[in-house]
Design a protein around this motif. Structure first.
Motif, short mmCIF file in Angstrom:
data_model
loop_
_atom_site.label_atom_id
_atom_site.label_comp_id
_atom_site.label_asym_id
_atom_site.label_seq_id
_atom_site.Cartn_x
_atom_site.Cartn_y
_atom_site.Cartn_z
N VAL A 88 65.39 -35.64 42.91
CA VAL A 88 64.87 -36.25 41.68
C VAL A 88 64.66 -37.74 41.90
CG1 VAL A 88 65.44 -36.83 39.28
CG2 VAL A 88 65.89 -34.52 40.15
N THR A 89 65.62 -38.39 42.54
CA THR A 89 65.48 -39.81 42.85
C THR A 89 64.26 -40.06 43.72
OG1 THR A 89 67.88 -40.13 42.69
CG2 THR A 89 66.64 -41.82 43.85
N PHE A 90 64.05 -39.22 44.72
CA PHE A 90 62.89 -39.37 45.61
C PHE A 90 61.59 -39.15 44.85
CE2 PHE A 90 59.91 -37.65 48.85
CZ PHE A 90 59.82 -38.79 49.65
N GLY A 91 61.58 -38.14 43.96
CA GLY A 91 60.39 -37.90 43.16
C GLY A 91 60.07 -39.08 42.25
N ALA A 92 61.13 -39.70 41.69
CA ALA A 92 60.92 -40.88 40.86
C ALA A 92 60.42 -42.06 41.69
CB ALA A 92 62.23 -41.25 40.15
N PHE A 93 60.88 -42.16 42.93
CA PHE A 93 60.46 -43.26 43.81
C PHE A 93 58.99 -43.14 44.18
CE2 PHE A 93 59.70 -44.32 48.33
CZ PHE A 93 59.68 -45.71 48.20
N LEU A 101 65.43 -49.63 47.12
CA LEU A 101 66.82 -50.06 47.26
C LEU A 101 67.72 -49.39 46.23
CD1 LEU A 101 66.46 -53.87 48.08
CD2 LEU A 101 67.08 -52.00 49.61
N ARG A 102 67.27 -49.32 44.98
CA ARG A 102 68.07 -48.64 43.97
C ARG A 102 68.17 -47.15 44.28
NH1 ARG A 102 69.54 -49.35 38.09
NH2 ARG A 102 68.97 -51.53 38.39
N GLY A 103 67.09 -46.59 44.79
CA GLY A 103 67.11 -45.19 45.17
C GLY A 103 68.13 -44.90 46.26
N ILE A 104 68.24 -45.80 47.24
CA ILE A 104 69.23 -45.63 48.30
C ILE A 104 70.65 -45.70 47.74
CG2 ILE A 104 70.20 -46.71 50.38
CD1 ILE A 104 67.33 -47.50 51.15
N LEU A 105 70.87 -46.63 46.80
CA LEU A 105 72.18 -46.70 46.14
C LEU A 105 72.49 -45.37 45.43
CD1 LEU A 105 72.34 -50.24 44.46
CD2 LEU A 105 73.75 -49.38 46.34
N TYR A 106 71.50 -44.82 44.76
CA TYR A 106 71.69 -43.55 44.07
C TYR A 106 72.04 -42.44 45.07
CZ TYR A 106 69.90 -45.10 39.50
OH TYR A 106 69.72 -45.71 38.28
N TRP A 107 71.33 -42.40 46.19
CA TRP A 107 71.58 -41.38 47.20
C TRP A 107 73.01 -41.45 47.70
CZ3 TRP A 107 67.60 -39.63 51.35
CH2 TRP A 107 66.48 -39.07 50.72
N ILE A 108 73.46 -42.65 48.04
CA ILE A 108 74.83 -42.82 48.53
C ILE A 108 75.83 -42.35 47.49
CG2 ILE A 108 76.56 -44.53 49.21
CD1 ILE A 108 74.24 -46.19 50.40
N ALA A 109 75.62 -42.75 46.25
CA ALA A 109 76.53 -42.36 45.16
C ALA A 109 76.53 -40.85 44.95
CB ALA A 109 76.13 -43.08 43.87
N GLN A 110 75.36 -40.23 45.00
CA GLN A 110 75.26 -38.79 44.79
C GLN A 110 75.96 -38.01 45.90
OE1 GLN A 110 71.03 -38.79 44.69
NE2 GLN A 110 70.91 -39.37 42.52
N LEU A 111 75.76 -38.43 47.14
CA LEU A 111 76.40 -37.74 48.26
C LEU A 111 77.92 -37.91 48.22
CD1 LEU A 111 73.93 -38.58 51.18
CD2 LEU A 111 74.06 -36.49 49.81
N LEU A 112 78.38 -39.12 47.86
CA LEU A 112 79.81 -39.36 47.73
C LEU A 112 80.40 -38.54 46.58
CD1 LEU A 112 80.15 -43.22 48.32
CD2 LEU A 112 81.01 -41.38 49.79
N GLY A 113 79.68 -38.47 45.47
CA GLY A 113 80.15 -37.69 44.33
C GLY A 113 80.32 -36.22 44.68
N SER A 114 79.36 -35.67 45.41
CA SER A 114 79.44 -34.27 45.81
C SER A 114 80.60 -34.05 46.78
CB SER A 114 78.12 -33.85 46.47
OG SER A 114 78.20 -32.52 46.94
N THR A 115 80.77 -34.96 47.72
CA THR A 115 81.85 -34.82 48.71
C THR A 115 83.22 -34.89 48.05
OG1 THR A 115 80.44 -35.79 50.44
CG2 THR A 115 82.83 -35.76 50.82
#
Length: 252
Positions: A88-93, A101-115
């Protein structure tokens, strides 16, 4: 053209308080979603002694993910937009609605949240395995790849239509419900074939914690391609760029 709205973002955006708050919101929302969705699968396996997937189990998984995503999107919508999904973040980008840059922050947060969600599940269940996504018997890699593209296209297209489109009007009120419903429906359609991920973060956490990486690329490439196509199609054909101003990331 949506390409002209794509922006890398300023370096200071990576440390701006609003961006960090949005990333934290994405972390919490993804944790909530994965804990509910993955937890429902683990509970089903325990109740059936790791038996094969049944129609009732598939319906239960669809409902758990639909309800969990509805809540996760709702609680994050006013802070980060409630993406809860790298696709979804990539589609918005690619549609020019969020900076790189904000998208990369979101990606990191999403992967950490899942882990973290999967680690908490493993601890809370006394070491039960978090099941990584895998292909069902008779389903080829390319079959699953196309399936993930199509399902994620439908998901991100729904996100655009109900949450990003500036003409959405009152439809935006039901955006979390619509997004949860399309994910639940897609799980009913594709869950018996490849697990119906539609979300690289949802696939990443269980794969990392269980250290199972077979065909894992499918659950990244398929959703990212499907999400990117949906973003481009909706921006190009349905959003008028003569009157459209780029949405602040806090609006979605």
């Amino acid at each position: 053209m949506p390409f002209r709205n794509i922006a890398v973002g300023r370096p200071e955006e990576a440390t701006h308080p609003d961006a960090l708050k949005a990333a934290l919101a994405e972390f919490i929302s993804t944790l909530i979603f994965v804990f509910a969705g993955e937890g429902s699968g683990m509970a089903f396996n325990k109740l059936t002694d790791n038996g094969s997937t049944t129609p009732a189990g598939l319906v239960a998984a669809a409902l758990a993910h639909a309800f969990g995503l509805f809540v996760a999107v709702s609680v994050g919508a006013n802070i980060s937009g409630g993406h809860v999904n790298p696709a979804v973040t990539f589609g918005a980008f690619v549609g020019g609605n969020i900076t790189l840059l904000r998208g990369i922050l979101y990606w990191i947060a999403q992967l950490l949240g899942s882990t973290v969600a999967c680690l908490l599940l493993k601890f809370a269940t006394n070491g039960l395995t978090t099941s990584a996504f895998s292909l069902s018997s008779g389903v080829g890699v390319w079959n699953a790849f196309v399936l993930e593209i199509v399902m994620t296209f439908g998901l991100v297209y729904t996100v655009y239509a109900t949450a990003i489109d500036p003409k959405r009007g009152s439809v935006g009120i039901i955006a979390p419900i619509a997004i949860g419903f399309i994910v639940g429906a897609n799980i009913l359609a594709g869950g018996a074939f490849d697990g119906a991920s539609m979300n690289p973060a949802v696939s990443f956490g269980p794969a990392l914690v269980s250290w199972t990486w077979e065909n894992h690329w499918v659950y990244w490439a398929g959703p990212l391609i499907g999400g990117g196509i949906a973003g481009l199609v909706y921006e190009f054909f349905f959003i008028s760029h003569t009157t459209h101003e780029q949405l602040p990331s806090t609006d979605y």
